[in-house]
Design a protein around this motif. Structure first.
Motif, PDB file in Angstrom:
ATOM      1  N   LEU A 269     129.415 -65.877  27.256  1.00 18.73           N
ATOM      2  CA  LEU A 269     128.697 -67.131  27.017  1.00 18.73           C
ATOM      3  C   LEU A 269     127.558 -67.271  28.021  1.00 18.73           C
ATOM      4  O   LEU A 269     127.769 -67.213  29.230  1.00 18.73           O
ATOM      5  CB  LEU A 269     129.646 -68.325  27.124  1.00 18.73           C
ATOM      6  CG  LEU A 269     129.061 -69.665  26.664  1.00 18.73           C
ATOM      7  CD1 LEU A 269     130.152 -70.548  26.059  1.00 18.73           C
ATOM      8  CD2 LEU A 269     128.384 -70.412  27.802  1.00 18.73           C
ATOM      9  N   ARG A 270     126.347 -67.458  27.483  1.00 13.91           N
ATOM     10  CA  ARG A 270     125.169 -67.533  28.329  1.00 13.91           C
ATOM     11  C   ARG A 270     124.314 -68.773  28.071  1.00 13.91           C
ATOM     12  O   ARG A 270     123.276 -68.948  28.709  1.00 13.91           O
ATOM     13  CB  ARG A 270     124.301 -66.297  28.119  1.00 13.91           C
ATOM     14  CG  ARG A 270     124.913 -65.008  28.617  1.00 13.91           C
ATOM     15  CD  ARG A 270     124.986 -64.981  30.140  1.00 13.91           C
ATOM     16  NE  ARG A 270     125.205 -63.630  30.655  1.00 13.91           N
ATOM     17  CZ  ARG A 270     125.134 -63.289  31.929  1.00 13.91           C
ATOM     18  NH1 ARG A 270     124.867 -64.201  32.832  1.00 13.91           N
ATOM     19  NH2 ARG A 270     125.354 -62.055  32.312  1.00 13.91           N
ATOM     20  N   GLY A 271     124.733 -69.606  27.149  1.00 12.39           N
ATOM     21  CA  GLY A 271     123.934 -70.791  26.877  1.00 12.39           C
ATOM     22  C   GLY A 271     124.423 -71.511  25.644  1.00 12.39           C
ATOM     23  O   GLY A 271     125.527 -71.269  25.135  1.00 12.39           O
ATOM     24  N   GLN A 272     123.577 -72.390  25.157  1.00  6.66           N
ATOM     25  CA  GLN A 272     123.947 -73.242  24.032  1.00  6.66           C
ATOM     26  C   GLN A 272     122.708 -73.529  23.201  1.00  6.66           C
ATOM     27  O   GLN A 272     121.604 -73.713  23.743  1.00  6.66           O
ATOM     28  CB  GLN A 272     124.542 -74.546  24.567  1.00  6.66           C
ATOM     29  CG  GLN A 272     125.172 -75.446  23.551  1.00  6.66           C
ATOM     30  CD  GLN A 272     125.840 -76.651  24.219  1.00  6.66           C
ATOM     31  OE1 GLN A 272     126.169 -76.627  25.411  1.00  6.66           O
ATOM     32  NE2 GLN A 272     126.016 -77.709  23.457  1.00  6.66           N
ATOM     33  N   LEU A 273     122.885 -73.532  21.898  1.00  5.97           N
ATOM     34  CA  LEU A 273     121.821 -73.938  20.974  1.00  5.97           C
ATOM     35  C   LEU A 273     122.427 -74.930  19.996  1.00  5.97           C
ATOM     36  O   LEU A 273     123.470 -74.640  19.391  1.00  5.97           O
ATOM     37  CB  LEU A 273     121.235 -72.742  20.231  1.00  5.97           C
ATOM     38  CG  LEU A 273     120.077 -73.061  19.258  1.00  5.97           C
ATOM     39  CD1 LEU A 273     119.091 -71.894  19.187  1.00  5.97           C
ATOM     40  CD2 LEU A 273     120.579 -73.395  17.852  1.00  5.97           C
ATOM     41  N   THR A 274     121.794 -76.073  19.862  1.00  4.55           N
ATOM     42  CA  THR A 274     122.291 -77.103  18.952  1.00  4.55           C
ATOM     43  C   THR A 274     121.210 -77.491  17.965  1.00  4.55           C
ATOM     44  O   THR A 274     120.080 -77.797  18.359  1.00  4.55           O
ATOM     45  CB  THR A 274     122.747 -78.357  19.730  1.00  4.55           C
ATOM     46  OG1 THR A 274     123.739 -77.981  20.684  1.00  4.55           O
ATOM     47  CG2 THR A 274     123.331 -79.392  18.786  1.00  4.55           C
TER      48      THR A 274
END
Length: 203
Positions: free
Chosen positions: A80-85
């Protein structure tokens, strides 16, 4: 096409649903990147206590079930390296959505965010949306460069759009229509992402 749940990927990058069991990895990345992310973090104008990770995920999952948001984790090489919503999903005559993201500084500048945005936007277009938007603070030069490398159309300044880092902040709006990318935004991102420098943008 099923809008959610879904997994999307290209090379070492994968977009998949954010899960409760991601808490430890998500918090580790957030703590390690605190100074990197804080200038772009959404905040509450009434100083309300931020939700716990479990509350955040539960709320996002509820919105996903209702067709109002797509809460993706960004994995790179299985980590896990980040988030996109994708948020503010609207159907009917609107058929639009808004994309926001953040990325671990350790893997920024490698084209992962343009790739992730391209995959998410193409998925939304395939599911029937018509217009996708990204809003970025004018001070966030690296993220502006990402939007421009993707060829997103700049639509102007929106005053006081979001409460970020303790105050109401102006944002530049960028958008793309389905008919503007007949071959897909991901293909464009893949061609243009070499050498990009991603920073977080929260929407």
């Amino acid at each position: 096409m099923r809008l959610w749940p879904v997994e999307l990927g290209h090379g070492p990058l994968r977009l998949r649903p954010l899960r409760r069991r991601d808490q430890h990895a998500w918090e580790e990345v957030q703590v390690r990147n605190r100074d990197w992310l804080q200038p772009w973090e959404a905040t509450s104008p009434d100083s309300a206590t931020p939700p716990t990770f479990a509350q955040m995920v539960a709320g996002m999952r509820r919105q996903a079930r209702e067709g109002r948001a797509l809460p993706f984790a960004i994995d790179v090489d299985g980590r896990l390296r980040g988030q996109l919503t994708v948020s503010l999903l609207a159907w009917g005559a609107f058929r639009s959505g808004t994309v926001g993201y953040w990325i671990d500084r350790a893997v920024a500048g490698r084209g992962h965010v343009p790739c992730a945005v391209g995959l998410a936007v193409d998925h939304c277009f395939a599911a029937g949306l018509h217009r996708m938007e990204v809003n970025i603070r004018p001070e966030n030069g690296p993220s502006l460069a990402v939007a421009r490398r993707l060829g997103l159309r700049e639509e102007g300044l929106r005053r006081g759009l979001l409460h970020i880092d303790g105050d109401w902040r102006d944002h530049l709006s960028f958008a793309v229509l389905a008919e503007e990318v007949p071959d897909g935004l991901h293909a464009r991102a893949h061609q243009r992402s070499s050498g990009s420098h991603e920073v977080a943008t929260h929407l």
